[in-house]
Design an enzyme around this catalytic site. Structure first.
Site, PDB file in Angstrom:
ATOM      1  N   HIS A  76       0.841  -1.197   0.000  1.00  0.00           N
ATOM      2  CA  HIS A  76       0.000   0.000   0.000  1.00  0.00           C
ATOM      3  C   HIS A  76       0.876   1.247   0.000  1.00  0.00           C
ATOM      4  CE1 HIS A  76      -2.991   2.971   1.225  1.00  0.00           C
ATOM      5  NE2 HIS A  76      -3.911   2.091   0.858  1.00  0.00           N
ATOM      6  N   GLU A 146      -3.958   1.800  -7.034  1.00  0.00           N
ATOM      7  CA  GLU A 146      -4.415   2.807  -6.084  1.00  0.00           C
ATOM      8  C   GLU A 146      -3.587   4.075  -6.247  1.00  0.00           C
ATOM      9  OE1 GLU A 146      -6.199   0.323  -2.402  1.00  0.00           O
ATOM     10  OE2 GLU A 146      -4.060   0.749  -2.273  1.00  0.00           O
TER      11      GLU A 146
END
Length: 206
Positions: A76, A146
């Site tokens: 992430h 993302e």
């Protein structure tokens, strides 16, 4: 709250053709797993690259399996930016998690500065290559695109922007991994997705 979300996901109804996985902070993994049906997966938001040792504060895939957790989110942008995780470390984590039997959501994405400099594809390809250099079996890997500038900011990539990157990634997999992996791998979008925009995003082919 987690309990309320679990109730919503339990009562549904959820589309039987859609796999649902909930990513939880570590202290709430057991709670979520105990309150959700088996048809809904639970993902940890991080794990380390070795099974055991003196790594105070870290969580191993073996620990997650003890909690009956089947998924983990790795790479992430916040792990990359705030905690300084390199592409190589993330790839090592992914390889170990897969070897231990977990399914992995591997995150990639560019910053606003990189997008404005027309480096979106270069950044995403570099991050994906770091993973591809070490992962040989992609059957339990989901790629999550993302864009950093869209995470928690209220800004969302347009469906067209997301589709453009997803299509480029699929082409990259065809050229650098295999056509079979390219056609089979799931590429999902994350970044300020809401009930209002999710249908339009999901309608895109990639």
């Amino acid at each position: 709250s987690i309990t309320e979300l679990c109730k919503v996901l339990t009562t549904g109804p959820l589309n039987a053709d859609t796999e649902v996985v909930v990513g939880c902070p570590a202290p709430y993994l057991s709670l979520a797993r105990s309150q959700l049906p088996d048809t809904v997966g639970v993902a940890a938001q991080n794990c380390y690259k070795v099974a055991k040792g003196a790594f105070t504060g870290e969580i191993s895939p073996a620990m997650l399996k003890d909690l009956n957790i089947g998924w983990v989110i790795l790479g992430h942008s916040e792990r990359r930016a705030i905690f300084g995780e390199s592409g190589e470390l993330i790839a090592d984590k992914i390889v170990h998690a897969l070897a231990e039997g977990l399914k992995v959501i591997a995150c990639i994405g560019e910053t606003l500065q990189e997008r404005e400099a027309a480096k979106t594809e270069a950044v995403c390809f570099r991050q994906t290559k770091a993973i591809a250099d070490k992962v040989k079996d992609w059957s339990n890997v989901v790629i999550a695109y993302e864009p950093v500038w869209a995470i928690g900011t209220g800004k969302t990539a347009t469906p067209e922007q997301a589709q453009e990157v997803h299509a480029a990634l699929r082409k990259w997999f065809t050229e650098n991994v295999s056509a079979d992996v390219s056609s089979a791998i799931r590429i999902q979008y994350g970044g300020s997705v809401t009930a209002a925009n999710c249908r339009e995003l999901a309608a895109k082919p990639d």
